[in-house]
Design an enzyme around this catalytic site. Sequence first.
Site, PDB file in Angstrom:
ATOM      1  N   LYS A  33      -5.717  -0.945  15.882  1.00 29.47           N
ATOM      2  CA  LYS A  33      -6.320  -0.259  14.738  1.00 29.47           C
ATOM      3  C   LYS A  33      -7.601   0.476  15.138  1.00 29.47           C
ATOM      4  O   LYS A  33      -7.917   1.538  14.571  1.00 29.47           O
ATOM      5  CB  LYS A  33      -6.584  -1.254  13.612  1.00 29.47           C
ATOM      6  CG  LYS A  33      -5.310  -1.805  12.966  1.00 29.47           C
ATOM      7  CD  LYS A  33      -4.447  -0.690  12.401  1.00 29.47           C
ATOM      8  CE  LYS A  33      -3.252  -1.225  11.633  1.00 29.47           C
ATOM      9  NZ  LYS A  33      -2.440  -0.156  11.008  1.00 29.47           N
ATOM     10  N   ILE A  46      -6.490  -6.675   1.023  1.00 31.17           N
ATOM     11  CA  ILE A  46      -5.854  -6.061  -0.138  1.00 31.17           C
ATOM     12  C   ILE A  46      -4.761  -7.009  -0.621  1.00 31.17           C
ATOM     13  O   ILE A  46      -3.934  -7.473   0.171  1.00 31.17           O
ATOM     14  CB  ILE A  46      -5.256  -4.684   0.206  1.00 31.17           C
ATOM     15  CG1 ILE A  46      -6.332  -3.745   0.761  1.00 31.17           C
ATOM     16  CG2 ILE A  46      -4.577  -4.075  -1.018  1.00 31.17           C
ATOM     17  CD1 ILE A  46      -7.443  -3.409  -0.211  1.00 31.17           C
ATOM     18  N   LEU A  47      -4.730  -7.264  -1.908  1.00 26.54           N
ATOM     19  CA  LEU A  47      -3.762  -8.230  -2.452  1.00 26.54           C
ATOM     20  C   LEU A  47      -2.389  -7.605  -2.629  1.00 26.54           C
ATOM     21  O   LEU A  47      -1.882  -7.416  -3.732  1.00 26.54           O
ATOM     22  CB  LEU A  47      -4.282  -8.790  -3.776  1.00 26.54           C
ATOM     23  CG  LEU A  47      -5.535  -9.663  -3.680  1.00 26.54           C
ATOM     24  CD1 LEU A  47      -5.901 -10.208  -5.053  1.00 26.54           C
ATOM     25  CD2 LEU A  47      -5.338 -10.802  -2.683  1.00 26.54           C
ATOM     26  N   THR A  48      -1.776  -7.286  -1.497  1.00 31.68           N
ATOM     27  CA  THR A  48      -0.376  -6.869  -1.490  1.00 31.68           C
ATOM     28  C   THR A  48       0.491  -8.103  -1.729  1.00 31.68           C
ATOM     29  O   THR A  48       0.019  -9.236  -1.613  1.00 31.68           O
ATOM     30  CB  THR A  48      -0.022  -6.255  -0.134  1.00 31.68           C
ATOM     31  OG1 THR A  48      -0.185  -7.262   0.878  1.00 31.68           O
ATOM     32  CG2 THR A  48      -0.906  -5.058   0.191  1.00 31.68           C
ATOM     33  N   TYR A  84      -3.777  -6.552  17.300  1.00 29.86           N
ATOM     34  CA  TYR A  84      -3.856  -5.822  16.031  1.00 29.86           C
ATOM     35  C   TYR A  84      -5.183  -5.079  15.925  1.00 29.86           C
ATOM     36  O   TYR A  84      -5.219  -3.888  15.613  1.00 29.86           O
ATOM     37  CB  TYR A  84      -3.707  -6.801  14.869  1.00 29.86           C
ATOM     38  CG  TYR A  84      -3.747  -6.146  13.512  1.00 29.86           C
ATOM     39  CD1 TYR A  84      -2.628  -5.500  13.001  1.00 29.86           C
ATOM     40  CD2 TYR A  84      -4.912  -6.161  12.736  1.00 29.86           C
ATOM     41  CE1 TYR A  84      -2.661  -4.883  11.757  1.00 29.86           C
ATOM     42  CE2 TYR A  84      -4.956  -5.553  11.498  1.00 29.86           C
ATOM     43  CZ  TYR A  84      -3.825  -4.919  11.014  1.00 29.86           C
ATOM     44  OH  TYR A  84      -3.876  -4.304   9.778  1.00 29.86           O
ATOM     45  N   ASP A 141      11.118   3.592   5.343  1.00 30.97           N
ATOM     46  CA  ASP A 141      10.811   2.183   5.589  1.00 30.97           C
ATOM     47  C   ASP A 141      11.970   1.519   6.314  1.00 30.97           C
ATOM     48  O   ASP A 141      13.128   1.926   6.164  1.00 30.97           O
ATOM     49  CB  ASP A 141      10.548   1.468   4.254  1.00 30.97           C
ATOM     50  CG  ASP A 141       9.729   0.198   4.418  1.00 30.97           C
ATOM     51  OD1 ASP A 141       8.569   0.196   3.975  1.00 30.97           O
ATOM     52  OD2 ASP A 141      10.246  -0.776   4.997  1.00 30.97           O
ATOM     53  N   ASN A 177       1.574   4.897   7.729  1.00 29.26           N
ATOM     54  CA  ASN A 177       1.140   3.663   7.092  1.00 29.26           C
ATOM     55  C   ASN A 177       1.767   2.405   7.685  1.00 29.26           C
ATOM     56  O   ASN A 177       1.328   1.302   7.376  1.00 29.26           O
ATOM     57  CB  ASN A 177       1.454   3.735   5.590  1.00 29.26           C
ATOM     58  CG  ASN A 177       1.120   2.458   4.856  1.00 29.26           C
ATOM     59  OD1 ASN A 177      -0.012   2.001   4.868  1.00 29.26           O
ATOM     60  ND2 ASN A 177       2.128   1.859   4.224  1.00 29.26           N
ATOM     61  N   ILE A 223       0.818  -1.203   0.000  1.00 26.75           N
ATOM     62  CA  ILE A 223       0.000   0.000   0.000  1.00 26.75           C
ATOM     63  C   ILE A 223       0.855   1.258   0.000  1.00 26.75           C
ATOM     64  O   ILE A 223       0.577   2.216  -0.724  1.00 26.75           O
ATOM     65  CB  ILE A 223      -0.951  -0.025   1.214  1.00 26.75           C
ATOM     66  CG1 ILE A 223      -2.037  -1.090   1.017  1.00 26.75           C
ATOM     67  CG2 ILE A 223      -1.579   1.345   1.456  1.00 26.75           C
ATOM     68  CD1 ILE A 223      -2.862  -1.365   2.259  1.00 26.75           C
ATOM     69  N   SER A 248      -7.735  -0.235   9.846  1.00 25.04           N
ATOM     70  CA  SER A 248      -8.030  -1.565   9.308  1.00 25.04           C
ATOM     71  C   SER A 248      -9.467  -1.890   9.641  1.00 25.04           C
ATOM     72  O   SER A 248     -10.021  -1.416  10.649  1.00 25.04           O
ATOM     73  CB  SER A 248      -7.110  -2.623   9.920  1.00 25.04           C
ATOM     74  OG  SER A 248      -7.537  -3.931   9.586  1.00 25.04           O
TER      75      SER A 248
END
Length: 268
Positions: free
Chosen positions: A162, A191-193, A158, A37, A90, A18, A145
């Site tokens: 979120k 999401i298809l990361t 998690y 990162d 992010n 993302i 999320s």
Amino acid sequence: MGRVQGKVALVTGGASGIGLSTAALLAKEGAKVVIADFNMEGAREAAENIKANGGDAFGIFLDAGDENSIKEAIEFTVKNFGKISVLFNNVGLTNLKKDLDVVNIDLDEWDRLMNVNLKSVLIGSKFAIPHMIEAGGGSIINTASMAGFTGDTIRAAYGASKAAVVNLTKYIATQYGKDKIRCNAVAPGLILTPAAKNNMTPEVLDIFAKYNTLPYHGEPDDIGYTVLFLASDESKFITGQTIQVEGGHYIANPSVPDFNEYMKKAQS
């Protein structure tokens, strides 16, 4: 083109998925971008790709669990581009082996996820806001999320982290709106990361697809375009909101897919 022309954006967790999609879209639409990162080589490669396409970008190291590292990323952005007008918080972690149900959860993992998933949003905003005020305003976008809105059999830390991001977003928006700073969040579903593709079997993806309202899964650009909108002046009257980008997975009565299958069998 030019939807965020003249803006300066810091994208954390921008070396893949993302974050990578968002950084590329922001740069394509005119923003100067700093990609931060833990994977510094990936961040630098992403920045080089942006520059090869005519954009302006840097790739730097970021440890989202370390306050000084976050502060340094903000200061680097301002030093090299003169300001920061967009902050995309992010970075997020999950651990399916340690972040379990409430009885069996690893408490050290709880602390780690709260630190990275939640505290990093607070710290990034804390250090960015004074610069945004000086520049006349800005837009903070946080990655929440759908786990922050629902319950599950695992990932208690998690989901809680979120959910807290969703509410922290409202607090930032409330406290700094008069300074022309907007704060919103985006809540992705599946999401298809690359990470999702590598970690989910076709059978698991089929389960998600069964309960999506739309007949397909989300892609990183689906989140990237949402963040681009929130970063742009097109969304100048939107603040304190969390936009759910989840393909309609959570909007219907959960029995609908099973009931539809039942009706098809009954009519055959």
